[in-house]
Design an enzyme around this catalytic site. Structure first.
Site, PDB file in Angstrom:
ATOM      1  N   CYS A   1      -0.163  -0.201   0.931  1.00 13.12           N
ATOM      2  CA  CYS A   1      -0.353   1.021   0.149  1.00 13.12           C
ATOM      3  C   CYS A   1       1.006   1.695  -0.090  1.00 13.12           C
ATOM      4  O   CYS A   1       1.825   1.170  -0.836  1.00 13.12           O
ATOM      5  CB  CYS A   1      -1.352   1.938   0.848  1.00 13.12           C
ATOM      6  SG  CYS A   1      -2.065   3.208  -0.229  1.00 13.12           S
TER       7      CYS A   1
ATOM      8  N   GLU B 115      -5.688  -3.214   7.734  1.00 10.91           N
ATOM      9  CA  GLU B 115      -5.779  -2.650   9.090  1.00 10.91           C
ATOM     10  C   GLU B 115      -7.052  -1.831   9.279  1.00 10.91           C
ATOM     11  O   GLU B 115      -7.426  -1.500  10.420  1.00 10.91           O
ATOM     12  CB  GLU B 115      -4.535  -1.795   9.395  1.00 10.91           C
ATOM     13  CG  GLU B 115      -4.494  -0.418   8.759  1.00 10.91           C
ATOM     14  CD  GLU B 115      -4.053  -0.396   7.310  1.00 10.91           C
ATOM     15  OE1 GLU B 115      -3.852   0.711   6.766  1.00 10.91           O
ATOM     16  OE2 GLU B 115      -3.910  -1.478   6.701  1.00 10.91           O
TER      17      GLU B 115
ATOM     18  N   HIS C 171      -6.049  -1.884   2.344  1.00 13.83           N
ATOM     19  CA  HIS C 171      -5.708  -1.641   3.744  1.00 13.83           C
ATOM     20  C   HIS C 171      -6.387  -2.654   4.681  1.00 13.83           C
ATOM     21  O   HIS C 171      -7.485  -2.381   5.193  1.00 13.83           O
ATOM     22  CB  HIS C 171      -6.160  -0.235   4.145  1.00 13.83           C
ATOM     23  CG  HIS C 171      -5.339   0.868   3.565  1.00 13.83           C
ATOM     24  ND1 HIS C 171      -4.274   1.432   4.233  1.00 13.83           N
ATOM     25  CD2 HIS C 171      -5.438   1.521   2.377  1.00 13.83           C
ATOM     26  CE1 HIS C 171      -3.747   2.389   3.488  1.00 13.83           C
ATOM     27  NE2 HIS C 171      -4.433   2.469   2.351  1.00 13.83           N
TER      28      HIS C 171
END
Length: 225
Positions: A89, A199, A197
């Site tokens: 990002c 994660e 994302h």
């Protein structure tokens, strides 16, 4: 061998703890936390992550000021020596602004912030970051950005496509990104920038585990090397 990783924090980063948590849960070793004002990286790093957020409040352009932080000189030097660098990002924006990746991230088409799970197609399954996926596999990863519209000139896009450097593509239009590109690699394959994302998708409690393979494949490639 345990993974020696680092997460860089800039003023305005808000996904650095998410990234650190993901790296620790997947590798078993907590990453080092590095502040943007530091001049040097710790010796012997195996992996560097630039997290999401709004570094410097997205002043000037998203990632433009962070790319000129003291620590980014060391990150660029490490990447050029082959150390793997993942930018997610805002981290992707910093990578383009620092010159480690081509192109730019523009304001989303429609000028709206996009925050939802999206489908991605894995375009390259041969890189350090993507070896845990199959080419053509569809995965679900969340996005949360206002400036994720990837742009590059036609010659650059053709080169990225021809060299297999498009890592992920949106399965359907999300933010206006040209050719629906969601993530790209550098020529050496050790730098990956992506707007979604991973994660945030490493445990079932988060709604899915499709992001976990990215960290697992990178760690396996590094620890087994």
């Amino acid at each position: 061998m345990s993974l020696r990783s680092a997460v860089i924090t800039f003023p305005g980063s808000n996904c650095d703890r998410d990234m650190a948590d993901a790296l620790e849960k997947v590798s078993g070793t907590a990453p080092l936390r590095i502040w943007h004002g530091d001049h040097d990286l710790p010796a012997g790093l195996d992996f560097i992550a630039l997290p999401g957020g709004f570094s410097y409040g997205d002043y000037l352009r998203s990632g433009a000021m962070a790319a000129r932080s003291h620590i980014m000189q060391a990150v660029v030097a490490a990447a050029n020596k082959g150390v793997p660098v993942l930018g997610v990002c805002n981290g992707f924006q910093v990578l383009t602004e620092s010159g480690l990746l081509p192109g730019a991230l523009l304001r989303n088409a429609g000028m709206n912030f996009v925050c939802r799970d999206v489908k991605l197609t894995v375009e390259n399954s041969q890189s350090l970051f993507t070896a845990g996926y199959s080419a053509g596999q569809t995965i679900t990863i969340p996005v949360a950005h206002h400036d994720g519209n990837y742009f590059a000139d036609d010659a650059t896009l053709d080169r990225l496509e021809g060299d297999g450097r498009v890592a992920f593509r949106y399965a359907e239009p999300v933010n206006g990104s040209i050719r629906n590109i969601a993530g790209v690699l550098n020529a050496a394959g050790n730098v990956l920038g992506m707007m979604p994302h991973p994660e945030r998708m490493i445990e079932a409690e988060q709604g899915g585990t499709d992001g976990r393979a990215l960290f697992e494949s990178a760690i396996k490639g590094l620890v087994g090397a």
